[in-house]
Motif scaffolding. Structure first.
Motif, PDB file in Angstrom:
ATOM      1  N   LEU A   2     -36.011 100.154  87.121  1.00  0.00           N
ATOM      2  CA  LEU A   2     -36.797 101.330  86.776  1.00  0.00           C
ATOM      3  C   LEU A   2     -35.939 102.335  86.015  1.00  0.00           C
ATOM      4  CD1 LEU A   2     -38.731 101.914  90.115  1.00  0.00           C
ATOM      5  CD2 LEU A   2     -39.656 101.011  87.980  1.00  0.00           C
ATOM      6  N   VAL A  77     -42.264 103.528  79.843  1.00  0.00           N
ATOM      7  CA  VAL A  77     -43.256 103.432  80.920  1.00  0.00           C
ATOM      8  C   VAL A  77     -43.811 102.013  81.009  1.00  0.00           C
ATOM      9  CG1 VAL A  77     -43.871 105.881  80.909  1.00  0.00           C
ATOM     10  CG2 VAL A  77     -45.129 104.306  79.424  1.00  0.00           C
ATOM     11  N   ASN A  80     -41.292 100.108  83.063  1.00  0.00           N
ATOM     12  CA  ASN A  80     -41.478 100.423  84.479  1.00  0.00           C
ATOM     13  C   ASN A  80     -42.692  99.711  85.046  1.00  0.00           C
ATOM     14  OD1 ASN A  80     -39.238 102.081  84.418  1.00  0.00           O
ATOM     15  ND2 ASN A  80     -40.407 103.970  84.212  1.00  0.00           N
ATOM     16  N   ALA A  81     -43.754  99.628  84.261  1.00  0.00           N
ATOM     17  CA  ALA A  81     -44.961  98.940  84.713  1.00  0.00           C
ATOM     18  C   ALA A  81     -44.665  97.473  85.024  1.00  0.00           C
ATOM     19  CB  ALA A  81     -46.058  99.039  83.657  1.00  0.00           C
ATOM     20  N   SER A 121     -49.161 101.685  87.443  1.00  0.00           N
ATOM     21  CA  SER A 121     -48.428 102.867  87.900  1.00  0.00           C
ATOM     22  C   SER A 121     -49.107 103.594  89.055  1.00  0.00           C
ATOM     23  CB  SER A 121     -48.234 103.841  86.726  1.00  0.00           C
ATOM     24  OG  SER A 121     -47.568 103.216  85.651  1.00  0.00           O
ATOM     25  N   GLN A 199     -45.886 107.484  87.672  1.00  0.00           N
ATOM     26  CA  GLN A 199     -44.750 106.575  87.807  1.00  0.00           C
ATOM     27  C   GLN A 199     -43.704 107.140  88.756  1.00  0.00           C
ATOM     28  OE1 GLN A 199     -43.147 104.810  84.248  1.00  0.00           O
ATOM     29  NE2 GLN A 199     -44.969 103.528  84.079  1.00  0.00           N
ATOM     30  N   ARG A 202     -45.051 106.500  92.222  1.00  0.00           N
ATOM     31  CA  ARG A 202     -44.975 105.067  92.520  1.00  0.00           C
ATOM     32  C   ARG A 202     -43.541 104.644  92.804  1.00  0.00           C
ATOM     33  NH1 ARG A 202     -46.349 100.431  94.314  1.00  0.00           N
ATOM     34  NH2 ARG A 202     -46.689  98.665  92.937  1.00  0.00           N
TER      35      ARG A 202
END
Length: 211
Positions: A2, A77, A80-81, A121, A199, A202
């Motif tokens: 992340l 992002v 990260n997803a 997210s 995010q 999460r």
């Protein structure tokens, strides 16, 4: 792994705010042309060209900077997803940037990626979309696409304009385009802030669960 998107999100929102301000200045120019046909004729002849072009030129420059930073944020992002819910992502990370440069396909593929990132997210990536959950995303994307289309249309009309009436028509479409672009800019700020916050929540939840 992340990666924190907060710094990029802040930069994007600031740049989008500047874009909105400059877009409003450019829209004011269009409104002035419509309100004063004589001034429009002089501008069309080049008498006022330098002054009228300045807001649009500045808007174009900041727009480039905004696009670059936004793409970096969007790619992050998406990365990260892929950590949050890898099975929910139907396209690789490279599409988060490359999709924007494919003619016509860039009118819907980036939105699809954004939807998948949004779903990954939230607290439960596998849950069904809530009522009006995607309203912000869809509103931003609709205004963005309509604004781009109207901008291209007005540019074409300006290039072909040979009379004052034709110039006025081009200015009218351009003003409408600016309206959608301003709306898209404001909604984009809200979208970036909201998705970044999702995010963060999460990631915090994953770290807490891992302890």
């Amino acid at each position: 792994m992340l990666r924190n998107p907060h710094g990029l999100a802040t930069a994007v929102t600031v740049l989008l705010g500047v874009d909105v301000f400059l877009c409003l200045l450019s829209a004011g120019t269009e409104g002035w042309l419509l309100a004063d046909p004589l001034a429009a004729a002089e501008a069309f002849a080049g008498i006022e060209a330098g002054g009228l072009a300045l807001p649009a030129f500045a808007f174009a420059l900041t727009g480039i900077a905004t696009a670059v930073v936004f793409l970096i944020w969007f790619h992050r992002v998406r990365q990260n997803a892929g950590v949050f819910a890898p099975d929910s992502q139907t396209r690789t990370e490279g599409w988060a940037i490359g999709a924007w440069f494919i003619p016509l396909a860039n009118l819907w593929i980036p939105r699809q990626i954004a939807v998948e990132v949004w779903r990954a997210s939230r607290r439960d990536p596998s849950a069904a979309d809530g009522a009006r959950e995607l309203t912000l995303l869809n509103s931003w994307w609709t205004c963005f696409v309509v604004g781009v289309v109207l901008d291209r249309l007005s540019s074409s009309l300006y290039d072909q304009a040979e009379t004052l009436d034709a110039l006025t028509t081009a200015a009218t479409w351009s003003l409408a385009g600016y309206g959608f672009i301003v709306a898209a800019g404001v909604l984009a700020i809200l979208f970036v802030r909201r998705l970044t916050s999702m995010q963060h929540t999460r990631a915090t939840g994953m770290l807490s669960a891992a302890k």
